[in-house]
Each structure stands twice: as C-alpha cells, then as structure tokens.
Motif scaffolding. Structure first.
Motif, mmCIF file in Angstrom:
data_model
loop_
_atom_site.group_PDB
_atom_site.id
_atom_site.type_symbol
_atom_site.label_atom_id
_atom_site.label_comp_id
_atom_site.label_asym_id
_atom_site.label_seq_id
_atom_site.Cartn_x
_atom_site.Cartn_y
_atom_site.Cartn_z
ATOM 1 N N ASP A 1 0.854 -1.186 0.000
ATOM 2 C CA ASP A 1 0.000 0.000 0.000
ATOM 3 C C ASP A 1 0.887 1.231 0.000
ATOM 4 O O ASP A 1 1.906 1.276 0.693
ATOM 5 N N VAL A 2 0.497 2.229 -0.776
ATOM 6 C CA VAL A 2 1.234 3.488 -0.843
ATOM 7 C C VAL A 2 0.270 4.616 -0.537
ATOM 8 O O VAL A 2 -0.773 4.731 -1.173
ATOM 9 N N LEU A 3 0.611 5.413 0.458
ATOM 10 C CA LEU A 3 -0.201 6.565 0.833
ATOM 11 C C LEU A 3 0.634 7.814 0.602
ATOM 12 O O LEU A 3 1.741 7.946 1.127
ATOM 13 N N ASP A 4 0.126 8.709 -0.214
ATOM 14 C CA ASP A 4 0.818 9.962 -0.518
ATOM 15 C C ASP A 4 0.103 11.083 0.208
ATOM 16 O O ASP A 4 -0.997 11.477 -0.167
ATOM 17 N N SER A 5 0.711 11.565 1.270
ATOM 18 C CA SER A 5 0.151 12.705 2.010
ATOM 19 C C SER A 5 1.275 13.719 2.170
ATOM 20 O O SER A 5 1.897 14.081 1.186
ATOM 21 N N GLU A 6 1.565 14.156 3.372
ATOM 22 C CA GLU A 6 2.690 15.071 3.575
ATOM 23 C C GLU A 6 4.012 14.384 3.236
ATOM 24 O O GLU A 6 4.973 15.016 2.835
ATOM 25 N N SER A 7 4.039 13.091 3.422
ATOM 26 C CA SER A 7 5.166 12.266 2.986
ATOM 27 C C SER A 7 4.575 10.982 2.405
ATOM 28 O O SER A 7 3.389 10.719 2.531
ATOM 29 N N ILE A 8 5.398 10.203 1.760
ATOM 30 C CA ILE A 8 4.922 8.948 1.189
ATOM 31 C C ILE A 8 5.114 7.845 2.220
ATOM 32 O O ILE A 8 6.200 7.694 2.789
ATOM 33 N N VAL A 9 4.054 7.101 2.459
ATOM 34 C CA VAL A 9 4.086 6.012 3.427
ATOM 35 C C VAL A 9 3.841 4.701 2.685
ATOM 36 O O VAL A 9 2.881 4.577 1.927
ATOM 37 N N LEU A 10 4.735 3.743 2.890
ATOM 38 C CA LEU A 10 4.591 2.421 2.302
ATOM 39 C C LEU A 10 4.261 1.428 3.405
ATOM 40 O O LEU A 10 4.834 1.491 4.490
ATOM 41 N N SER A 11 3.352 0.524 3.105
ATOM 42 C CA SER A 11 2.968 -0.486 4.081
ATOM 43 C C SER A 11 2.851 -1.834 3.372
ATOM 44 O O SER A 11 2.170 -1.949 2.352
ATOM 45 N N LEU A 12 3.529 -2.847 3.902
ATOM 46 C CA LEU A 12 3.451 -4.189 3.347
ATOM 47 C C LEU A 12 2.491 -5.026 4.176
ATOM 48 O O LEU A 12 2.564 -5.037 5.403
ATOM 49 N N ASN A 13 1.596 -5.722 3.508
ATOM 50 C CA ASN A 13 0.681 -6.645 4.155
ATOM 51 C C ASN A 13 0.900 -7.993 3.483
ATOM 52 O O ASN A 13 0.991 -8.076 2.258
ATOM 53 N N TYR A 14 1.004 -9.053 4.277
ATOM 54 C CA TYR A 14 1.346 -10.345 3.707
ATOM 55 C C TYR A 14 0.706 -11.486 4.493
ATOM 56 O O TYR A 14 0.322 -11.328 5.651
ATOM 57 N N ARG A 15 0.612 -12.626 3.829
ATOM 58 C CA ARG A 15 0.088 -13.822 4.482
ATOM 59 C C ARG A 15 1.209 -14.454 5.298
ATOM 60 O O ARG A 15 2.238 -14.852 4.767
ATOM 61 N N THR A 16 0.975 -14.539 6.594
ATOM 62 C CA THR A 16 2.004 -15.061 7.495
ATOM 63 C C THR A 16 2.222 -16.560 7.329
ATOM 64 O O THR A 16 3.251 -17.078 7.763
ATOM 65 N N ASP A 17 1.289 -17.248 6.678
ATOM 66 C CA ASP A 17 1.509 -18.671 6.425
ATOM 67 C C ASP A 17 2.397 -18.883 5.201
ATOM 68 O O ASP A 17 2.892 -19.995 4.982
ATOM 69 N N LEU A 18 2.635 -17.833 4.419
ATOM 70 C CA LEU A 18 3.484 -17.926 3.233
ATOM 71 C C LEU A 18 4.839 -17.251 3.423
ATOM 72 O O LEU A 18 5.833 -17.675 2.822
ATOM 73 N N TYR A 19 4.883 -16.167 4.203
ATOM 74 C CA TYR A 19 6.102 -15.374 4.357
ATOM 75 C C TYR A 19 6.457 -15.233 5.829
ATOM 76 O O TYR A 19 5.586 -15.006 6.664
ATOM 77 N N SER A 20 7.740 -15.316 6.134
ATOM 78 C CA SER A 20 8.203 -15.049 7.497
ATOM 79 C C SER A 20 8.451 -13.551 7.644
ATOM 80 O O SER A 20 8.642 -12.836 6.649
ATOM 81 N N SER A 21 8.469 -13.086 8.865
ATOM 82 C CA SER A 21 8.728 -11.660 9.092
ATOM 83 C C SER A 21 10.130 -11.286 8.624
ATOM 84 O O SER A 21 10.354 -10.174 8.140
ATOM 85 N N SER A 22 11.084 -12.215 8.704
ATOM 86 C CA SER A 22 12.447 -11.917 8.241
ATOM 87 C C SER A 22 12.482 -11.781 6.716
ATOM 88 O O SER A 22 13.228 -10.952 6.191
ATOM 89 N N SER A 23 11.686 -12.576 6.005
ATOM 90 C CA SER A 23 11.613 -12.436 4.541
ATOM 91 C C SER A 23 11.028 -11.084 4.156
ATOM 92 O O SER A 23 11.511 -10.428 3.236
ATOM 93 N N ILE A 24 9.994 -10.665 4.868
ATOM 94 C CA ILE A 24 9.364 -9.372 4.585
ATOM 95 C C ILE A 24 10.317 -8.237 4.933
ATOM 96 O O ILE A 24 10.414 -7.253 4.193
ATOM 97 N N ALA A 25 11.056 -8.373 6.022
ATOM 98 C CA ALA A 25 12.042 -7.345 6.395
ATOM 99 C C ALA A 25 13.115 -7.239 5.316
ATOM 100 O O ALA A 25 13.526 -6.135 4.946
ATOM 101 N N ARG A 26 13.559 -8.382 4.787
ATOM 102 C CA ARG A 26 14.561 -8.380 3.717
ATOM 103 C C ARG A 26 13.994 -7.734 2.452
ATOM 104 O O ARG A 26 14.631 -6.888 1.825
ATOM 105 N N PHE A 27 12.765 -8.101 2.084
ATOM 106 C CA PHE A 27 12.104 -7.515 0.920
ATOM 107 C C PHE A 27 11.956 -6.002 1.096
ATOM 108 O O PHE A 27 12.188 -5.232 0.178
ATOM 109 N N SER A 28 11.592 -5.587 2.288
ATOM 110 C CA SER A 28 11.451 -4.160 2.585
ATOM 111 C C SER A 28 12.781 -3.435 2.406
ATOM 112 O O SER A 28 12.832 -2.318 1.881
ATOM 113 N N GLY A 29 13.866 -4.071 2.837
ATOM 114 C CA GLY A 29 15.195 -3.484 2.652
ATOM 115 C C GLY A 29 15.540 -3.325 1.176
ATOM 116 O O GLY A 29 16.094 -2.309 0.767
ATOM 117 N N TYR A 30 15.189 -4.333 0.366
ATOM 118 C CA TYR A 30 15.425 -4.243 -1.079
ATOM 119 C C TYR A 30 14.623 -3.094 -1.675
ATOM 120 O O TYR A 30 15.116 -2.329 -2.501
#
Length: 75
Positions: A15-44
């Motif tokens: 999700d991308v919200l454009d207001s005073e600044s741009i805010v990105l939010s990742l939502n994912y299925r926890t049965d498919l992705y681990s929090s460490s995978s999402i953290a790595r993806f977020s870093g990329y």
C-alpha cells in the motif's frame, strides 16, 4: 496513517499513501512469508527507492539490491 488489516487480502500487498510524505505499508500472508523475509524484501525496496531518488535517470535493471557479501553468499 498506517494501514491495518487482520487478514491479508492477497499473498503480498504494498500500500502506498501519498500525504505530507509517502508512506509504504506491506501486508502479507504469514503462512506464506516469514517476518524476516518481509524485512529483507522491505530493505530491497528501500534500496530501490533510494537509488531512484539519488539518480532519476537510473534504470531498474541497473539498481543493485544485494550487498557484496549477499552476492558472494548466493554463489
């Protein structure tokens, strides 16, 4: 403003919200992705965004998202 979901609508959603600044939010299925995978993806994703902001002419194919050590680990 943060997005809040109790159940992921999709396997992975950005999700991308454009207001005073741009805010990105990742939502994912926890049965498919681990929090460490999402953290790595977020870093990329952060590396891609930072690279584009530093050089708007740079093409996505030319952006290096893996560190030198990670490249060595992958080979």
């Amino acid at each position: 403003m943060m997005f809040s979901y109790t159940i992921a609508k999709f396997d992975l959603m950005l999700d991308v919200l454009d207001s005073e600044s741009i805010v990105l939010s990742l939502n994912y299925r926890t049965d498919l992705y681990s929090s460490s995978s999402i953290a790595r993806f977020s870093g990329y994703l952060n590396k891609i965004i930072d690279s584009v902001l530093d050089n708007k002419e740079k093409q996505l194919k030319d952006i290096d998202i893996l560190s030198h050590q990670k490249k060595i680990d992958c080979y």
